[in-house]
Design a protein around this motif. Structure first.
Motif, PDB file in Angstrom:
ATOM      1  N   ARG A 128      -6.619   1.190   6.313  1.00  0.00           N
ATOM      2  CA  ARG A 128      -7.969   1.785   6.322  1.00  0.00           C
ATOM      3  C   ARG A 128      -7.929   3.259   6.022  1.00  0.00           C
ATOM      4  N   ALA A 185      -7.441   3.741   2.415  1.00  0.00           N
ATOM      5  CA  ALA A 185      -8.640   3.399   1.643  1.00  0.00           C
ATOM      6  C   ALA A 185      -9.664   4.526   1.694  1.00  0.00           C
ATOM      7  N   HIS A 223       0.821  -1.217   0.000  1.00  0.00           N
ATOM      8  CA  HIS A 223       0.000   0.000   0.000  1.00  0.00           C
ATOM      9  C   HIS A 223       0.857   1.270   0.000  1.00  0.00           C
TER      10      HIS A 223
END
Length: 191
Positions: free
Chosen positions: A183, A186, A114
Motif C-alpha cells: 500500500r 502504491a 513489488h
C-alpha cells in the motif's frame, strides 16, 4: 564474496539444512526416535549458535539472513509432516501451520514482485520458532508409555499450543507488513 558466504554461521546453517533429510529418514524409516531427537536438539542448538556467532564474529551476511530462516522453516515443515505421518500430532494441528507457511510464501512473492526484500524476522517469529523447537523434542519424548513420556506430555502439549499460537501470530504480522509495504508503494508517486 565467496569467503564472506562461507563463514562459520552460514556453515552451521548449511549443516542444519543437510540434517533435514537425515532427520526425516530417522523418523519415518527405521523409527529411531532417540537419534531423531538428538538431531533435532543439535539443530536447535546450532540455530541458536549461528546467530550468536554471526553477531559475535561480525559475520552477518545476506546469505545467512536467508539460510537461517529457511533452515528453521524446513525443519518445522519436515517435523510437522513426519509427526503427522507417525500420528504424533493430529492433522488439525498441522494444517494451520502449513497454511501459515503457504501464506507467508505468497507474501514473499508479492513483496519481491513489488521490489521489496523479505521483511525482517519479528520477535514473535523468533519466539515461535524457539518454542516449537522445544515442543518438537518434547513431543518425541511423549511416545510410548514410559515415566519420561508421562512427565514430558503436559510440557509437550503446552509448548506445542503456545508455539502454534505464536507461529500463527507471526504469520499474521508478515501479512500486515506485506500489506503495509505494498500500500505504501502504491501511494508513493513515481517521478
Amino acid at each position: 564474496m565467496l569467503r564472506q558466504a562461507l563463514n562459520i554461521p552460514n556453515l552451521l546453517s548449511l549443516l542444519r539444512l543437510a540434517g533435514v533429510p537425515v532427520f526425516l529418514w530417522l523418523l519415518l524409516g527405521p523409527r529411531e526416535d532417540g537419534w531423531a531427537l538428538a538431531l533435532l536438539v543439535f539443530s536447535a542448538l546450532t540455530d541458536w549458535l549461528d546467530g550468536k556467532l554471526a553477531r559475535w564474529l561480525n559475520q552477518m551476511s545476506r546469505l545467512g539472513q536467508l539460510l537461517d530462516p529457511a533452515a528453521d522453516r524446513l525443519y518445522i515443515a519436515a517435523t510437522l509432516v513426519a509427526f503427522l505421518v507417525r500420528g504424533i500430532v493430529p492433522w488439525w494441528v498441522v494444517a494451520p501451520l502449513v497454511l501459515r507457511e503457504l501464506v507467508v510464501g505468497v507474501c514473499l512473492v508479492v513483496l519481491r514482485r513489488h521490489g521489496f526484500l523479505p521483511p525482517d524476522v519479528t520477535y514473535a517469529g523468533k519466539a515461535a520458532t524457539f518454542v516449537l523447537m522445544y515442543a518438537f523434542p518434547l513431543l518425541l519424548l511423549t511416545q510410548g508409555g514410559s515415566a519420561v513420556a508421562a512427565v514430558a506430555r503436559p510440557f509437550a502439549y503446552a509448548f506445542t499450543a503456545w508455539g502454534c499460537v505464536l507461529y500463527l501470530w507471526s504469520g499474521a504480522l508478515y501479512v500486515i507488513q506485506t500489506i503495509s509495504a505494498v500500500r505504501g508503494a502504491a501511494r508513493t508517486p513515481v517521478m
